[in-house]
Design a protein around this motif. Structure first.
Motif, PDB file in Angstrom:
ATOM      1  N   PHE A   2     -12.852   4.081   0.672  1.00 40.34           N
ATOM      2  CA  PHE A   2     -11.547   4.510   0.800  1.00 40.34           C
ATOM      3  C   PHE A   2     -11.106   5.506   1.710  1.00 40.34           C
ATOM      4  O   PHE A   2     -12.405   6.336   2.201  1.00 40.34           O
ATOM      5  N   SER A   3     -10.300   5.588   2.903  1.00 39.63           N
ATOM      6  CA  SER A   3      -9.819   6.441   3.764  1.00 39.63           C
ATOM      7  C   SER A   3      -8.180   6.063   4.193  1.00 39.63           C
ATOM      8  O   SER A   3      -8.223   5.029   4.240  1.00 39.63           O
ATOM      9  N   ASP A   6      -7.079   4.574   7.093  1.00 38.27           N
ATOM     10  CA  ASP A   6      -6.894   3.799   7.160  1.00 38.27           C
ATOM     11  C   ASP A   6      -5.486   2.842   6.588  1.00 38.27           C
ATOM     12  O   ASP A   6      -5.417   3.498   5.782  1.00 38.27           O
ATOM     13  N   ASP A   9      -6.147   0.582   3.664  1.00 31.87           N
ATOM     14  CA  ASP A   9      -6.424   1.124   2.434  1.00 31.87           C
ATOM     15  C   ASP A   9      -5.098   2.115   2.349  1.00 31.87           C
ATOM     16  O   ASP A   9      -5.868   1.965   1.426  1.00 31.87           O
ATOM     17  N   CYS A  10      -4.278   2.674   2.597  1.00 30.61           N
ATOM     18  CA  CYS A  10      -3.646   3.508   2.021  1.00 30.61           C
ATOM     19  C   CYS A  10      -2.886   2.581   1.103  1.00 30.61           C
ATOM     20  O   CYS A  10      -2.684   2.898  -0.314  1.00 30.61           O
ATOM     21  N   ALA A  13      -4.107   1.294  -2.139  1.00 31.49           N
ATOM     22  CA  ALA A  13      -4.272   2.897  -2.852  1.00 31.49           C
ATOM     23  C   ALA A  13      -2.992   2.653  -3.912  1.00 31.49           C
ATOM     24  O   ALA A  13      -2.556   3.043  -4.691  1.00 31.49           O
TER      25      ALA A  13
END
Length: 76
Positions: A2-3, A6, A9-10, A13
């Motif tokens: 996870f980053s 990015d 990815d965000c 989440a």
């Protein structure tokens, strides 16, 4: 891995948070990190990604500033 840097990815989440009935997130920004241009660019990108995802999934967002990296009398 996870980053939050990015956008995909965000967003994912925040989508998971929606399913778990989590109403929002806290973002922490460190004065020592945002003092230099590359750190500021990185943290601004992460914040932009989080703001977009929060809006998309109707989540709240709060930004906290950690001032521990500041020197007495300095403004930046």
């Amino acid at each position: 891995m996870f980053s939050a840097y990015d956008a995909g990815d965000c967003s994912a989440a925040f989508q998971v948070d929606e399913g778990l009935c989590i109403d929002g997130v806290f973002m922490q920004r460190f004065v020592g990190e945002i003092r230099n241009p590359s750190g500021k660019k990185h943290f601004n990108t992460v914040l932009d990604n989080a703001m977009a995802a929060a809006k998309k999934y109707d989540r709240a967002i709060c930004v906290m500033y950690d001032l521990s990296g500041m020197q007495p009398g300095r403004r930046r």
